[in-house]
Write an enzyme that holds these catalytic residues in place. Structure first.
Site, PDB file in Angstrom:
ATOM      1  CB  ILE A 186       5.993  80.091  39.559  1.00 48.43           C
ATOM      2  CG1 ILE A 186       5.480  79.843  40.992  1.00 48.43           C
ATOM      3  CG2 ILE A 186       6.390  78.811  38.863  1.00 48.43           C
ATOM      4  CD1 ILE A 186       4.193  79.035  41.057  1.00 48.43           C
ATOM      5  CB  ALA A 187      10.840  81.519  42.094  1.00 48.50           C
ATOM      6  CB  ILE A 188       9.018  78.850  46.770  1.00 48.34           C
ATOM      7  CG1 ILE A 188       7.560  78.692  46.306  1.00 48.34           C
ATOM      8  CG2 ILE A 188       9.107  78.909  48.301  1.00 48.34           C
ATOM      9  CD1 ILE A 188       6.614  79.791  46.726  1.00 48.34           C
ATOM     10  CD  GLU A 206       6.760  78.345  27.690  1.00 51.53           C
ATOM     11  OE1 GLU A 206       6.131  78.562  26.643  1.00 51.53           O
ATOM     12  OE2 GLU A 206       6.769  79.153  28.643  1.00 51.53           O
ATOM     13  CG  ASN A 254      12.081  72.043  38.011  1.00 49.20           C
ATOM     14  OD1 ASN A 254      11.850  71.289  38.954  1.00 49.20           O
ATOM     15  ND2 ASN A 254      12.012  73.357  38.102  1.00 49.20           N
ATOM     16  CE1 TYR A 279       4.052  74.825  37.979  1.00 51.55           C
ATOM     17  CE2 TYR A 279       5.781  73.827  36.681  1.00 51.55           C
ATOM     18  CZ  TYR A 279       5.321  74.867  37.454  1.00 51.55           C
ATOM     19  OH  TYR A 279       6.119  75.950  37.702  1.00 51.55           O
TER      20      TYR A 279
END
Length: 148
Positions: free
Chosen positions: A73-75, A107, A112, A119
């Site tokens: 997942i990334a923005i 994971e 981070n 989360y």
């Protein structure tokens, strides 16, 4: 003002997704992996966040029986800190729940803390450590789980 929208990833999104991947991770996925995931992996479900029809984020998952694993997942770095990642993650969870998924895991780098805080807003709890998980620097991964 335009609103961020969420939807399933399409093949036409792949180039923008690869660019976000390269801008977000020290070791981006191989160039052909997204096309392979979309076309050949029946368990793979990928989603994008768009703003003014431009992809600004993505999330990949594998959904098998009643379990889902977030693969990435990334923005886009230019759009972080505005809640778009949280919105995308909620969209993926809603999609999963609607398809009978009961357990979700992922994971995340132990360093981070920003992602871990997000989360945990979704009720995710630590389930273990994967030692030397990340190949770029052998950083450990924290495994997070939640029952949906």
């Amino acid at each position: 003002m335009a609103r961020v929208q969420f939807r399933k990833m399409e093949e036409s999104d792949i180039e923008e997704v690869k660019e976000i991947d390269k801008r977000s991770f020290s070791i981006p996925w191989p160039d052909d992996i997204y096309e392979e995931e979309l076309k050949k992996n029946h368990y793979a479900q990928y989603f994008v966040a768009t703003l003014n029809k431009k992809v600004i984020g993505f999330c990949g998952s594998w959904m098998v029986l009643d379990e889902a694993q977030i693969t990435n997942i990334a923005i886009d770095p230019d759009h972080r800190g505005k809640g778009y990642g949280q919105g995308l993650f909620q969209y993926v969870i809603n999609y999963a729940v609607a398809r009978g998924i009961r357990h979700l895991s992922l994971e995340v780098r132990v360093s981070n803390q920003t992602a871990q805080r997000m989360y945990k807003k979704f009720g995710m709890k630590p389930g273990g450590i994967r030692k030397n998980y990340y190949s770029d620097n052998q950083e450990d991964a924290l495994v997070l789980w939640v029952n949906l």
